[in-house]
Design a protein around this motif. Sequence first.
Motif, mmCIF file in Angstrom:
data_model
loop_
_atom_site.group_PDB
_atom_site.id
_atom_site.type_symbol
_atom_site.label_atom_id
_atom_site.label_comp_id
_atom_site.label_asym_id
_atom_site.label_seq_id
_atom_site.Cartn_x
_atom_site.Cartn_y
_atom_site.Cartn_z
ATOM 1 N N ALA A 177 0.812 -1.156 0.046
ATOM 2 C CA ALA A 177 -0.010 0.005 -0.208
ATOM 3 C C ALA A 177 0.695 1.299 -0.223
ATOM 4 O O ALA A 177 0.298 2.158 -0.473
ATOM 5 C CB ALA A 177 -0.790 0.081 1.169
ATOM 6 N N GLU A 178 2.254 1.221 0.598
ATOM 7 C CA GLU A 178 2.747 2.362 0.805
ATOM 8 C C GLU A 178 4.265 1.657 0.971
ATOM 9 O O GLU A 178 4.528 0.895 1.489
ATOM 10 C CB GLU A 178 2.432 3.207 1.899
ATOM 11 C CG GLU A 178 3.150 4.429 2.097
ATOM 12 C CD GLU A 178 2.921 5.085 3.725
ATOM 13 O OE1 GLU A 178 3.396 6.123 3.645
ATOM 14 O OE2 GLU A 178 2.115 4.444 4.398
ATOM 15 N N VAL A 179 5.139 2.851 0.275
ATOM 16 C CA VAL A 179 6.800 2.395 0.656
ATOM 17 C C VAL A 179 7.463 3.700 0.787
ATOM 18 O O VAL A 179 6.904 4.735 0.331
ATOM 19 C CB VAL A 179 7.292 1.865 -0.689
ATOM 20 C CG1 VAL A 179 7.208 2.710 -1.975
ATOM 21 C CG2 VAL A 179 8.768 1.213 -0.637
ATOM 22 N N SER A 180 8.615 3.532 1.828
ATOM 23 C CA SER A 180 9.127 4.801 2.155
ATOM 24 C C SER A 180 10.605 4.263 1.860
ATOM 25 O O SER A 180 10.976 3.468 2.800
ATOM 26 C CB SER A 180 8.775 5.537 3.447
ATOM 27 O OG SER A 180 9.532 6.518 3.737
ATOM 28 N N ALA A 181 11.491 5.046 1.276
ATOM 29 C CA ALA A 181 13.133 4.728 1.157
ATOM 30 C C ALA A 181 13.613 5.828 1.983
ATOM 31 O O ALA A 181 13.571 6.869 2.077
ATOM 32 C CB ALA A 181 13.610 4.973 -0.029
ATOM 33 N N GLY A 182 14.486 5.333 3.047
ATOM 34 C CA GLY A 182 15.479 6.236 3.868
ATOM 35 C C GLY A 182 16.603 6.005 3.305
ATOM 36 O O GLY A 182 16.916 5.970 2.249
ATOM 37 N N GLY A 183 17.667 6.532 4.308
ATOM 38 C CA GLY A 183 19.156 6.675 3.661
ATOM 39 C C GLY A 183 19.504 5.506 3.003
ATOM 40 O O GLY A 183 20.176 5.462 1.823
ATOM 41 N N TYR A 184 19.483 4.423 3.947
ATOM 42 C CA TYR A 184 20.088 3.012 3.374
ATOM 43 C C TYR A 184 19.076 2.102 3.720
ATOM 44 O O TYR A 184 19.400 0.823 4.150
ATOM 45 C CB TYR A 184 21.556 2.789 4.082
ATOM 46 C CG TYR A 184 22.546 3.838 3.678
ATOM 47 C CD1 TYR A 184 23.227 3.560 2.461
ATOM 48 C CD2 TYR A 184 22.734 4.902 4.459
ATOM 49 C CE1 TYR A 184 24.036 4.793 2.032
ATOM 50 C CE2 TYR A 184 23.641 6.014 4.120
ATOM 51 C CZ TYR A 184 24.280 5.608 2.946
ATOM 52 O OH TYR A 184 25.158 6.540 2.490
ATOM 53 N N HIS A 185 17.940 2.396 4.016
ATOM 54 C CA HIS A 185 16.802 1.293 4.468
ATOM 55 C C HIS A 185 15.523 1.515 3.825
ATOM 56 O O HIS A 185 15.258 2.664 3.477
ATOM 57 C CB HIS A 185 16.931 1.057 5.870
ATOM 58 C CG HIS A 185 15.889 2.073 6.517
ATOM 59 N ND1 HIS A 185 16.576 3.598 6.704
ATOM 60 C CD2 HIS A 185 14.702 2.136 7.224
ATOM 61 C CE1 HIS A 185 15.650 4.212 7.371
ATOM 62 N NE2 HIS A 185 14.897 3.528 7.808
ATOM 63 N N THR A 186 14.594 0.740 3.575
ATOM 64 C CA THR A 186 13.263 0.753 2.996
ATOM 65 C C THR A 186 12.389 0.164 3.793
ATOM 66 O O THR A 186 12.530 -0.917 4.473
ATOM 67 C CB THR A 186 13.523 0.292 1.533
ATOM 68 O OG1 THR A 186 14.302 0.846 0.794
ATOM 69 C CG2 THR A 186 12.009 0.607 0.794
ATOM 70 N N CYS A 187 11.006 0.839 3.787
ATOM 71 C CA CYS A 187 9.979 0.215 4.738
ATOM 72 C C CYS A 187 8.671 -0.041 3.662
ATOM 73 O O CYS A 187 8.548 1.008 2.651
ATOM 74 C CB CYS A 187 9.526 0.879 5.885
ATOM 75 S SG CYS A 187 10.814 0.920 6.995
ATOM 76 N N ALA A 188 7.907 -0.986 3.830
ATOM 77 C CA ALA A 188 6.709 -0.797 2.932
ATOM 78 C C ALA A 188 5.504 -1.524 3.958
ATOM 79 O O ALA A 188 5.661 -2.072 4.988
ATOM 80 C CB ALA A 188 6.893 -2.045 1.885
ATOM 81 N N ARG A 189 4.576 -0.679 3.929
ATOM 82 C CA ARG A 189 3.069 -1.046 4.559
ATOM 83 C C ARG A 189 2.261 -1.810 3.481
ATOM 84 O O ARG A 189 2.052 -1.223 2.574
ATOM 85 C CB ARG A 189 2.593 0.316 4.952
ATOM 86 C CG ARG A 189 1.184 0.075 5.590
ATOM 87 C CD ARG A 189 0.490 1.412 6.178
ATOM 88 N NE ARG A 189 0.165 2.067 5.215
ATOM 89 C CZ ARG A 189 -0.989 2.299 4.266
ATOM 90 N NH1 ARG A 189 -1.756 1.191 4.603
ATOM 91 N NH2 ARG A 189 -1.029 2.950 3.304
ATOM 92 N N LYS A 190 1.778 -3.034 3.917
ATOM 93 C CA LYS A 190 0.939 -3.815 3.180
ATOM 94 C C LYS A 190 -0.712 -3.217 3.394
ATOM 95 O O LYS A 190 -0.926 -2.617 4.701
ATOM 96 C CB LYS A 190 1.065 -5.274 3.798
ATOM 97 C CG LYS A 190 2.613 -5.836 3.264
ATOM 98 C CD LYS A 190 2.698 -7.251 3.316
ATOM 99 C CE LYS A 190 1.908 -7.769 2.502
ATOM 100 N NZ LYS A 190 2.260 -8.664 1.284
#
Length: 108
Positions: free
Chosen positions: A8-21
């Motif tokens: 549903a959503e993705v956010s990329a940081g400096g060297y990591h990434t998160c995704a919300r299902k």
Amino acid sequence: VIAMGVVAEVSAGGYHTCARKPGGSLWCWGYNGDGQVGDGTLGTKKSPVQVTAMGTAVAEVSAGLSHTCARTTDGTLWCWGTNSDGQLGTGVTTMKQQSPVTALFSCP
């Protein structure tokens, strides 16, 4: 990255990434030297790991350079990772927070 299915959503940081299902679970991966992946450990995660502290109630996520914040469906703001300059909003400046903690305010 292994197949995660629908995201549903993705956010990329400096060297990591998160995704919300779509169901509200949160998954993160990448560099984790400051705890920014949020699984309670340090060390790079080459595949997505679930951030379980918030259950399946994540409404939004934002990954910073070396910290991450997420808002849950009840409006609570959770943050984790580096906190040397107070990025986590907890009122203290602990260096690393490897698991999500609630910030001092909630979002409407």
